[in-house]
Structure formats: C-alpha cells, structure tokens
Design an enzyme around this catalytic site. Structure first.
Site, short mmCIF file in Angstrom:
data_model
loop_
_atom_site.label_atom_id
_atom_site.label_comp_id
_atom_site.label_asym_id
_atom_site.label_seq_id
_atom_site.Cartn_x
_atom_site.Cartn_y
_atom_site.Cartn_z
N GLU A 246 -3.68 6.12 7.21
CA GLU A 246 -3.18 6.95 8.33
C GLU A 246 -4.06 6.78 9.58
O GLU A 246 -4.37 7.76 10.26
CB GLU A 246 -3.05 8.42 7.91
CG GLU A 246 -1.93 8.60 6.89
CD GLU A 246 -1.59 10.03 6.58
OE1 GLU A 246 -1.55 10.84 7.52
OE2 GLU A 246 -1.37 10.33 5.40
N GLN B 241 -26.81 11.81 -4.20
CA GLN B 241 -28.26 11.59 -4.17
C GLN B 241 -28.99 12.77 -4.83
O GLN B 241 -29.89 12.58 -5.66
CB GLN B 241 -28.71 11.42 -2.71
CG GLN B 241 -30.13 10.95 -2.55
CD GLN B 241 -30.29 9.48 -2.94
OE1 GLN B 241 -29.32 8.75 -3.03
NE2 GLN B 241 -31.51 9.07 -3.21
N TRP C 131 0.83 -1.21 0.00
CA TRP C 131 0.00 0.00 0.00
C TRP C 131 0.86 1.26 0.00
O TRP C 131 0.49 2.24 0.63
CB TRP C 131 -0.95 0.04 1.21
CG TRP C 131 -1.93 -1.06 1.26
CD1 TRP C 131 -1.99 -2.05 2.18
CD2 TRP C 131 -3.00 -1.30 0.33
NE1 TRP C 131 -3.03 -2.90 1.88
CE2 TRP C 131 -3.66 -2.45 0.76
CE3 TRP C 131 -3.44 -0.64 -0.82
CZ2 TRP C 131 -4.75 -2.98 0.09
CZ3 TRP C 131 -4.53 -1.16 -1.49
CH2 TRP C 131 -5.17 -2.32 -1.03
C1 FAD Z 1 -5.20 4.25 -0.89
C2 FAD Z 1 -4.28 3.85 0.19
C3 FAD Z 1 -3.05 4.48 0.31
C4 FAD Z 1 -2.15 4.10 1.31
N1 FAD Z 1 -0.90 4.67 1.38
C5 FAD Z 1 -0.01 4.22 2.30
C6 FAD Z 1 1.33 4.74 2.33
O1 FAD Z 1 1.71 5.62 1.54
N2 FAD Z 1 2.20 4.21 3.21
C7 FAD Z 1 1.85 3.23 4.12
O2 FAD Z 1 2.70 2.83 4.89
N3 FAD Z 1 0.59 2.73 4.12
C8 FAD Z 1 -0.34 3.20 3.24
N4 FAD Z 1 -1.62 2.67 3.22
C9 FAD Z 1 -1.96 1.59 4.14
C10 FAD Z 1 -2.92 1.99 5.23
O3 FAD Z 1 -2.27 2.79 6.18
C11 FAD Z 1 -3.54 0.73 5.81
O4 FAD Z 1 -4.40 0.20 4.81
C12 FAD Z 1 -4.30 0.99 7.08
O5 FAD Z 1 -3.41 1.26 8.13
C13 FAD Z 1 -5.19 -0.22 7.47
O6 FAD Z 1 -4.41 -1.36 7.48
P1 FAD Z 1 -4.93 -2.69 6.72
O7 FAD Z 1 -5.31 -2.32 5.34
O8 FAD Z 1 -3.90 -3.72 6.92
O9 FAD Z 1 -6.26 -3.05 7.49
P2 FAD Z 1 -6.35 -3.80 8.90
O10 FAD Z 1 -5.25 -3.36 9.79
O11 FAD Z 1 -6.55 -5.24 8.65
O12 FAD Z 1 -7.70 -3.17 9.47
C14 FAD Z 1 -8.95 -3.46 8.86
C15 FAD Z 1 -10.04 -2.78 9.62
O13 FAD Z 1 -10.12 -3.27 10.94
C16 FAD Z 1 -10.61 -2.26 11.80
N5 FAD Z 1 -9.65 -2.04 12.90
C17 FAD Z 1 -8.31 -2.06 12.82
N6 FAD Z 1 -7.76 -1.80 14.02
C18 FAD Z 1 -8.79 -1.58 14.86
C19 FAD Z 1 -8.89 -1.25 16.25
N7 FAD Z 1 -7.78 -1.06 16.99
N8 FAD Z 1 -10.10 -1.14 16.80
C20 FAD Z 1 -11.23 -1.31 16.05
N9 FAD Z 1 -11.21 -1.62 14.75
C21 FAD Z 1 -10.00 -1.75 14.15
C22 FAD Z 1 -10.79 -1.00 10.94
O14 FAD Z 1 -12.13 -0.92 10.49
C23 FAD Z 1 -9.87 -1.27 9.78
O15 FAD Z 1 -10.24 -0.53 8.62
C24 FAD Z 1 -2.54 3.07 2.24
C25 FAD Z 1 -3.79 2.47 2.12
C26 FAD Z 1 -4.66 2.84 1.12
C27 FAD Z 1 -6.00 2.15 1.04
#
Ligand code: FAD
Length: 381
Positions: free
Chosen positions: A364, A337, A158
């Site tokens: 973030e 909408q 990501w």
């Molecule tokens: C378009 C895009 C750009 C990005 N750019 C960057 C970048 O430049 N650099 C970088 O390092 N990363 C980047 N990311 C990564 C981003 O920071 C992560 O996707 C994000 O931190 C969520 O991690 P994950 O996708 O592994 O989801 P997971 O960690 O699996 O989390 C999934 C969901 O679980 C829930 N959840 C997670 N933790 C908790 C909690 N403590 N309590 C309750 N619910 C919770 C939330 O609903 C969360 O959305 C990017 C992501 C996207 C989609």
C-alpha cells in the site's frame, strides 16, 4: 493491561470507545487462532468476524449507505493486530477488497457487500503486477471492450487472499489515455472462466498470497466500477481511506511489543535486580512509549480528518502510514533486543511481531513512496 488512555483523546466519540472495549473482550476469548493452515484460518476468521458483527465496519451498508467510519476501522485493526496479525489481515482484506465498491459501486454491485459484511464472501484487491508495484501507471493487464463484455488478459501478483477470495477487485488498462489515465476497475468473481492461481507466494509472516493469471477472462460490462479510465483515481481514493488503517495495524503490533517488554523488564532479574532497573533499558522503554504515542496521534489524526468530511487525506494518511510502520519496526526491534535470546526464539510473541511488521513498510505504498507523497504535499501546501 495495554494502555487505553488514548481513547480519551478528542478524536473519538463514545461509540468508538465502546467499540474498543467490546472488541477487546471478543479478542480475549477468540484470539489468537492456529496459523498452521493459513487458508483455513483466514476463512474461519472471516466467518467468525462476520458472525460477531465486526465486518459491518469493513464496507458500507447498501441499505443505509453512510461514509466508512475510518476511526472505527483503525480501532478495529489496532486491536486485532495487538492480539493476532492474521485476524487483522482477514478483517483488513474485507475492507480493501470491497473499498472500490463501497465508494463507487452501483446498487447492483453493492449487493456483494451484504455477503462480505456478514463474512459469507471473501474479497481481494488486485492492483499489483510483476512490472508495476510502486509504479501503478505502468500496468500491463488489459481489459478490452467486446460488445456487452470486457475481456481481461494479464497477470496480477502479490494478491492477498489470492486463491481463497470469492471476488476480486481487478485493475486493468482500458486505454482511454496513456499511463494512469487509461486504467479501470472491475469486479471479477473467483469462479470466472480463465482466472486461475498461477503461483502461491510464501512470505515471512505467512498469509494467503498468490499470483493470478487472467486468460481471455470475459466479464459483463456492468462489472466496471465507476467510469472507464478512472481506475487510477479510484484506487488512490480507496488507498486514501485504508492507508491510515495500515498505520493502525502497525500501531497494534507496536503496542503489543511494548506490553510484552513492560512485562519482561519487570519480571526478568539481571545482576540481582529487575531488568527495568538498568537505565539504558529505561531509555529504550521511553523511546518505545514515545514512538507508540506519536504514531497513535498521527493515525487517529488522519482517521478523524477523513471522518470529518475531508475529500482526500493524502498528506495525513501518508504521514500516519510512514511513521507508524517505520516506528513499529523500531519498537519491535527493541522489544526483541530486550527479550535477549527469547526474542528470536521461533514462536515467541516478539519474534512473530518482528516478522509481521516488515511487509507493512512495503505494501500500500512503500515507505520511500510515502516520503515522496509527503514532500509533494508539503510543497503544494
Ligand atoms: C505481503 C504483501 C501483501 C501484498 N498484498 C497486495 C494486495 O493484496 N494487492 C495488491 O495489489 N498488491 C499487494 N502487494 C504488493 C505491494 O503493493 C507491492 O509489493 C508494493 O507496491 C511494492 O511494489 P514492488 O514489490 O513491485 O516493489 P517496487 O515497485 O519494485 O519497489 C521496490 C522499492 O523501491 C523503492 N521505491 C519505489 N518507488 C519509489 C519512489 N517513487 N521513490 C523512492 N523509492 C521508491 C521502495 O523502497 C520500494 O520498496 C502486497 C505485497 C506484499 C509484500
């Protein structure tokens, strides 16, 4: 003409108000850009934002170091987002990618900032991994000291600007202590041997995004940013500055959705009168205007608090990001909408905003994570 009355709020100084006016003029001439080749569009945007001087706000000036102006960062992101999501993205990454260097870099490391502030080098922030997005402390990537070098192995995913960045700020496990206390941050130039793009990632609002592979990547020990083992704290300090600016970008999207809606409801006739005459539509417009103002208050409160010298603004930034992004999603949904069929038509402004806003509630720090942060802060107040 978008509502500019918020600029009269006491959060700002006159130079911020002038910045908003000058940038608006630049945006009208230069944005939006063609998004059909996002890599090229981002490279061009960074070059143009640099040539126009806007990127000087994205990082500290190594020759005259002063704290980052978070209110200026927020005004710039809000304004760019209102005109073109990709322009906001290009600007934001120059700041996020170099944030660790601005805050904790040595004089030699800060030489990079001369280039990124001019738009002559693109930067990226490489924290997330397949197993550790929200759960940063669970990171697998390792950096092992070998004489005057570190050797990096692992995968980052990501990564915005992945594949087009010139420098990556990479977080890896150095193992001083278990979990979050054993991470460190490094500068890795894109051309370093062993660093490759494993996969390009396509998302609903396209921008350069990749999974990166690090295989025996050797970098000088002088690439370490700050102290070994302090990487988690360092990454949280960077996010403390830039999290409010994600709220500002959401605010820009929401303001654009409101502007498009105000235009639509006055010019679209239904049942022999402007759409605006329907009271339920007025109710939606009122909710949208209220959400935009409330989000702006939280975003600029957080930015002002940081600019006034607060060491950390964890609570304020989390509230700003959570509220502004969640409410922008609602505002944009209402805009879609109210636009009827035109709202979901590919290429319409509100359709683009609908796609742009979604990821801001995930990266973030996802919205749920911000709630955890706010609750903990409330308990410890
Ligand atoms: C378009 C895009 C750009 C990005 N750019 C960057 C970048 O430049 N650099 C970088 O390092 N990363 C980047 N990311 C990564 C981003 O920071 C992560 O996707 C994000 O931190 C969520 O991690 P994950 O996708 O592994 O989801 P997971 O960690 O699996 O989390 C999934 C969901 O679980 C829930 N959840 C997670 N933790 C908790 C909690 N403590 N309590 C309750 N619910 C919770 C939330 O609903 C969360 O959305 C990017 C992501 C996207 C989609």
């Amino acid at each position: 003409m978008p509502d500019r009355s918020f600029l009269n709020w006491p959060f700002f100084e006159d130079h911020h108000r002038q910045l908003a006016v000058d940038l608006e003029t630049w945006c009208i001439t230069n944005l939006p850009v063609d998004h059909s080749d996002v890599d090229q569009a981002c490279k061009d945007l960074v070059a143009n934002l640099g040539a126009a001087g806007w990127l000087t706000y994205s990082a500290i000036d190594p020759d005259n170091p002063k704290a980052l102006d978070v209110r200026a960062l927020c005004i710039i992101r809000e304004t760019l987002a209102r005109h073109d999501g990709l322009a906001d993205f290009a600007f934001a990454m120059q700041g996020l990618g170099t944030g660790s260097i601005s805050l904790f870099g040595t004089n030699a490391q800060q030489l990079w900032l001369h280039k990124t502030r001019k738009g002559e080098a693109l930067s990226a922030f490489a924290l997330s991994e397949p197993r550790s997005g929200s759960d940063v402390a669970n990171m697998d990537m390792t950096a092992v000291r070998d004489g005057e070098e570190y050797v990096l192995n692992g995968v980052k995913t990501w990564i915005s600007n992945g594949g087009i960045a010139d420098l990556y700020c990479v977080f890896a496990r150095t193992g001083e202590a278990p979990g979050a206390r054993g991470l460190s941050a490094f500068i890795v130039p894109a051309e370093t041997l062993g660093l490759t793009v494993a996969e390009r990632l396509e998302v609903i609002a396209p921008h350069p995004l990749a999974t990166l592979s690090f295989k025996d990547v050797r970098i000088p020990a002088t690439s370490l940013i700050g102290e070994a083992g302090q990487g988690f704290k360092l990454s949280m300090s960077v996010l403390d500055v830039f999290r409010s600016t994600v709220g500002a970008a959401a605010l820009g999207f929401a303001r654009r959705a409101l502007d498009e809606t105000l235009n639509r409801v006055q010019n679209r006739e239904l049942f022999g009168a402007p759409l605006f005459d329907l009271q339920m539509v007025q109710g939606h417009v009122a909710d949208m205007a209220l959400d935009v103002d409330a989000a702006a208050l939280l975003v600029y409160r957080a930015a002002w608090t940081k600019d006034m010298g607060a060491a950390r603004v964890t609570r304020e930034a989390a509230m700003a990001k959570l509220y502004a992004t969640d409410k922008a999603q609602e505002v944009i949904d209402k805009a879609v909408q109210i636009h009827g069929g035109d709202g979901v038509r590919s290429g319409s402004v509100v359709e683009g905003l609908y796609r742009e806003i979604r990821a801001l509630r995930i990266y973030e720090g996802a919205s749920d994570v911000q709630k955890v942060v706010i609750a903990r802060q409330a308990l410890s107040a």
